[in-house]
Design an enzyme around this catalytic site. Structure first.
Site, PDB file in Angstrom:
ATOM      1  N   LYS A 189      -2.478  16.850   0.123  1.00  0.00           N
ATOM      2  CA  LYS A 189      -2.705  15.500   0.650  1.00  0.00           C
ATOM      3  C   LYS A 189      -3.864  15.572   1.630  1.00  0.00           C
ATOM      4  O   LYS A 189      -4.075  16.604   2.276  1.00  0.00           O
ATOM      5  CB  LYS A 189      -1.460  14.974   1.380  1.00  0.00           C
ATOM      6  CG  LYS A 189      -1.375  13.462   1.419  1.00  0.00           C
ATOM      7  CD  LYS A 189      -1.051  12.912   0.060  1.00  0.00           C
ATOM      8  CE  LYS A 189      -0.626  11.474   0.047  1.00  0.00           C
ATOM      9  NZ  LYS A 189      -0.074  11.130  -1.287  1.00  0.00           N
TER      10      LYS A 189
HETATM   11  P1  NAD Z   1      -1.393  -0.252  -1.004  1.00  0.00           P
HETATM   12  O1  NAD Z   1      -2.222  -0.053   0.204  1.00  0.00           O
HETATM   13  O2  NAD Z   1      -2.023  -0.726  -2.265  1.00  0.00           O
HETATM   14  O3  NAD Z   1      -0.180  -1.265  -0.687  1.00  0.00           O
HETATM   15  C1  NAD Z   1       0.659  -1.103   0.409  1.00  0.00           C
HETATM   16  C2  NAD Z   1       1.455  -2.390   0.574  1.00  0.00           C
HETATM   17  O4  NAD Z   1       2.415  -2.190   1.615  1.00  0.00           O
HETATM   18  C3  NAD Z   1       0.629  -3.587   0.982  1.00  0.00           C
HETATM   19  O5  NAD Z   1       1.152  -4.758   0.381  1.00  0.00           O
HETATM   20  C4  NAD Z   1       0.830  -3.651   2.488  1.00  0.00           C
HETATM   21  O6  NAD Z   1       0.625  -4.939   3.050  1.00  0.00           O
HETATM   22  C5  NAD Z   1       2.291  -3.242   2.568  1.00  0.00           C
HETATM   23  N1  NAD Z   1       2.669  -2.762   3.886  1.00  0.00           N
HETATM   24  C6  NAD Z   1       2.005  -1.893   4.677  1.00  0.00           C
HETATM   25  N2  NAD Z   1       2.670  -1.727   5.839  1.00  0.00           N
HETATM   26  C7  NAD Z   1       3.770  -2.505   5.766  1.00  0.00           C
HETATM   27  C8  NAD Z   1       4.848  -2.772   6.645  1.00  0.00           C
HETATM   28  N3  NAD Z   1       4.903  -2.193   7.839  1.00  0.00           N
HETATM   29  N4  NAD Z   1       5.814  -3.623   6.235  1.00  0.00           N
HETATM   30  C9  NAD Z   1       5.759  -4.212   5.018  1.00  0.00           C
HETATM   31  N5  NAD Z   1       4.766  -4.007   4.152  1.00  0.00           N
HETATM   32  C10 NAD Z   1       3.789  -3.154   4.511  1.00  0.00           C
HETATM   33  O7  NAD Z   1      -0.636   1.155  -1.236  1.00  0.00           O
HETATM   34  P2  NAD Z   1       0.015   1.688  -2.569  1.00  0.00           P
HETATM   35  O8  NAD Z   1      -1.000   2.497  -3.301  1.00  0.00           O
HETATM   36  O9  NAD Z   1       0.717   0.573  -3.261  1.00  0.00           O
HETATM   37  O10 NAD Z   1       1.056   2.737  -1.973  1.00  0.00           O
HETATM   38  C11 NAD Z   1       2.301   2.313  -1.443  1.00  0.00           C
HETATM   39  C12 NAD Z   1       3.192   3.527  -1.248  1.00  0.00           C
HETATM   40  O11 NAD Z   1       3.348   4.203  -2.488  1.00  0.00           O
HETATM   41  C13 NAD Z   1       2.673   4.587  -0.280  1.00  0.00           C
HETATM   42  O12 NAD Z   1       3.787   5.182   0.333  1.00  0.00           O
HETATM   43  C14 NAD Z   1       2.007   5.602  -1.194  1.00  0.00           C
HETATM   44  O13 NAD Z   1       1.960   6.896  -0.610  1.00  0.00           O
HETATM   45  C15 NAD Z   1       2.961   5.559  -2.351  1.00  0.00           C
HETATM   46  N6  NAD Z   1       2.391   6.031  -3.606  1.00  0.00           N
HETATM   47  C16 NAD Z   1       1.296   5.448  -4.126  1.00  0.00           C
HETATM   48  C17 NAD Z   1       0.790   5.908  -5.333  1.00  0.00           C
HETATM   49  C18 NAD Z   1      -0.389   5.256  -6.005  1.00  0.00           C
HETATM   50  O14 NAD Z   1      -0.739   5.679  -7.125  1.00  0.00           O
HETATM   51  N7  NAD Z   1      -1.001   4.239  -5.426  1.00  0.00           N
HETATM   52  C19 NAD Z   1       1.399   6.989  -5.982  1.00  0.00           C
HETATM   53  C20 NAD Z   1       2.563   7.546  -5.422  1.00  0.00           C
HETATM   54  C21 NAD Z   1       3.040   7.053  -4.230  1.00  0.00           C
END
Ligand code: NAD
Length: 450
Positions: free
Chosen positions: A133
Site C-alpha cells: 500500500k
Molecule cells: P471513493 O473515494 O471513490 O469513495 C469513497 C466514498 O466514501 C465517497 O462517497 C465518500 O464521500 C464516502 N466517505 C468518505 N468518508 C466518509 C465518511 N466519513 N462517512 C460517510 N461516507 C464517507 O473510494 P472507493 O474507491 O470507493 O473506496 C472505498 C473503500 O473501498 C476504501 O476503504 C477503499 O480502500 C476500499 N477499496 C477500494 C477498492 C477500489 O478498487 N476502489 C478496492 C478495494 C477496497
C-alpha cells in the site's frame, strides 16, 4: 502448526508442525485503530492455525517500508513538501500489489495495516501477488490538476527502483484514479522503457482492462449474490443500505439493482439519503446526480438523514463502502441488517466485530468482499504481459469464477470449524502465505533465529 485439511493444497512443512501454538504476543501492534483491527483479525486466525510467535512475527512484519518526502512546486510558485509512503508487506507469493491513496489521514500505521490486508486478500483469492500500500498525506480536493500531477510524478521518481511489473504493482485507492495511474505509467516507463504491467487500473488506451473500474463494486455484488444463494435466496427484493457512494459503493449499487435488489438508502461524507415511500433509489439517476453535484445529498425525491441513522436503518444488507472504522463499538449494536458486506477495507473494528458476532449478523469480510478490484488488476497485469486484450464478458466471467471459488472455500472452512467467515478467510489466506514462506526458506530461517 495445524494444517488446513479442507484446502486442496499440500500441508505445511514439518519444521512448522513442530512448533507449539502460542498466542500472538510478539507480533507488533501499531498505534492506530486499523492496525489494531488487523492485529485482532490476524490473531484469531493465527490461533486457529496454531502459528508460533516467531511465525506470526515473520508473517506480520512488512518486508519493506519507505517513507519519503515529496516536494511539489505549487501553482502560486511556493514549495510544499508532502510525506509519502510505500509499504511492501509481502512478496512471498508474487510481486507486491496494492493501491495508492491521497488523503489527509495517510500515515505509516494506516499504510502498514492496509498493505498487510492486501497480502491476505491476494492469497485468499489465490492470485500470484503479495501485498503493498502507498499514499501521500495530502488533501487532494485542495490541489489543482497540475499540482496533483507534479506530486504523483515526484512520488514515482523517488520509488521507481522499488516498484515494477515483478516487484510491486500500484493501483488506485481513495482519491486516485485511472489518470493518476497513467502518470505513474509514464513516469516509470520514462526510466525503464514502456512497461504497462507496472501499474493497474490504467485507462483502456494505455493497456487498461475493460470492467476494472467497476470490478470492486461488481465483486461486492457477486459475493453477496453467492452468499444469498447459499442461504436459499437471491438478490431479488433485498433491501440494501450503502455507506459510501464512490467507486465501490456506486458500482455495488448498480450491480445489486440490476439483479433485483433495492437500494433504499446511501450516504457519503456530506450526509445520507433515504428513499421515500416504497420506491427504492434509482441508481443510474443517483450516479448522475453525484456526478453533477459531488454528493448524494439533495437527490430529488429522497429524504435527508444523517450518517448515524443510515447505519441503524432496518434493512437486509448493510454495505460499508467508505473508509476504515465505520462500524465501532458505539454503533455496532444499532445495526439492523442481517448481513454486512465489507466493501471498504477494515470497516469493522475488533470490538464491533465481537458485537456483530454475538448478535449473529453475517459479516462477509473485506478480504473476500472487495477483492474484485485486485482480481481484475491481476487480469490486467497478465493481459499486459501477454500483449492481449480481454473482452468485458470474459473479465466478468473470470471475476465471478475467482470470487465464487474463494467464497466457497471460506464458507466450507467456516462451517467445518464453526468459525466466522472472517476467521475462515484470514485462516485460509495466512495458511497459504505461511506455506509459501516455508517453501522459500524464510520460515526455517525465522525459526532458527528464534
Ligand atoms: P471513493 O473515494 O471513490 O469513495 C469513497 C466514498 O466514501 C465517497 O462517497 C465518500 O464521500 C464516502 N466517505 C468518505 N468518508 C466518509 C465518511 N466519513 N462517512 C460517510 N461516507 C464517507 O473510494 P472507493 O474507491 O470507493 O473506496 C472505498 C473503500 O473501498 C476504501 O476503504 C477503499 O480502500 C476500499 N477499496 C477500494 C477498492 C477500489 O478498487 N476502489 C478496492 C478495494 C477496497
Amino acid at each position: 502448526m495445524q494444517s488446513l485439511q479442507v484446502i486442496d493444497t499440500p500441508k505445511l512443512s514439518k519444521v512448522q508442525a513442530l512448533h507449539e501454538p502460542k498466542v500472538s504476543d510478539t507480533a507488533s501492534i501499531g498505534g492506530t485503530l486499523v492496525a489494531q483491527t488487523a492485529h485482532h483479525n490476524f490473531s484469531l486466525a493465527a490461533q486457529q492455525l496454531g502459528l508460533s510467535a516467531d511465525q506470526q512475527l515473520l508473517l506480520r512484519t512488512p518486508f519493506r517500508e519507505v517513507k519519503l518526502s515529496v516536494p511539489v512546486q505549487m501553482d502560486d510558485g511556493s514549495l510544499r513538501v508532502f510525506t509519502g509512503y510505500r509499504i511492501q508487506h509481502s512478496g512471498a507469493r508474487g510481486p507486491a500489489k496494492g493501491g495508492i491513496r491521497f488523503h489527509p489521514s495517510v500515515d505509516a500505521g494506516e499504510m502498514e495495516a492496509l498493505a498487510e490486508i492486501m497480502t491476505w486478500k491476494t492469497a485468499l483469492v489465490d492470485i500470484p501477488f503479495g501485498g503493498a500500500k502507498g499514499g501521500i498525506a495530502c488533501d487532494p480536493t485542495k490541489l489543482s490538476a497540475g499540482e496533483l500531477e507534479r506530486m504523483t510524478r515526484r512520488y514515482v521518481s523517488r520509488i521507481h527502483r522499488l516498484i515494477g511489473p515483478f516487484r510491486d504493482i500500484p493501483a488506485p485507492d481513495v482519491n486516485t484514479n485511472a489518470q493518476v495511474m497513467a502518470w505513474i505509467l509514464d513516469e516509470y516507463s520514462s526510466r525503464h522503457g514502456y512497461s504497462p504491467a507496472c501499474v493497474t487500473s490504467k485507462p483502456i488506451e494505455l493497456g487498461g482492462i475493460r470492467g476494472r473500474a467497476a470490478a470492486t463494486g461488481t465483486g461486492v455484488g457477486m459475493v453477496l449474490e453467492e452468499h444469498m444463494k447459499a442461504r436459499g435466496r437471491s438478490l431479488s427484493g433485498l433491501r440494501v443500505v450503502i455507506q459510501g457512494f464512490g467507486n465501490v459503493g456506486s458500482n455495488a449499487a448498480a450491480f445489486i439493482e440490476e439483479h433485483g435488489g433495492e437500494i433504499i438508502a446511501v450516504g457519503d461524507v456530506n450526509g445520507a439519503i433515504l428513499s421515500s415511500g416504497s420506491r427504492p433509489l434509482r441508481v443510474h439517476d443517483l450516479i448522475e446526480h453525484v456526478q453533477l453535484t459531488g454528493s448524494v445529498v439533495g437527490f430529488p425525491g429522497a429524504v435527508a438523514i444523517d450518517n448515524e441513522e443510515l447505519i441503524a436503518l432496518p434493512c437486509d444488507v448493510l454495505i460499508p463502502a467508505a473508509l476504515e472504522n465505520a462500524l465501532t463499538e458505539n454503533n455496532a449494536g444499532d445495526v439492523r441488517a442481517s448481513v454486512i458486506v465489507e466493501g471498504a477495507n477494515l470497516p469493522t473494528t475488533a470490538a464491533a466485530d465481537r458485537i456483530l458476532r454475538d448478535r449473529k449478523i453475517d459479516v462477509i469480510p473485506d478480504l473476500l468482499a472487495n477483492a474484485g478490484g485486485v482480481i481484475a488488476s491481476y487480469f490486467e497485469w497478465t493481459q499486459n504481459l501477454q500483449q492481449t486484450q480481454w473482452p468485458l464478458d470474459k473479465v466478468n466471467r473470470q471475476l465471478r469464477a475467482y470470487l465464487n471459488r474463494a467464497y466457497r472455500a471460506v464458507r466450507k472452512v467456516a462451517e467445518g470449524r464453526d468459525i466466522s467467515l472472517r476467521e475462515a478467510a484470514w485462516l485460509i489466506a495466512i495458511d497459504r502465505v505461511a506455506r509459501a514462506e516455508a517453501l522459500r526458506g524464510a520460515m526455517r530461517t525465522g525459526n532458527a533465529r528464534a
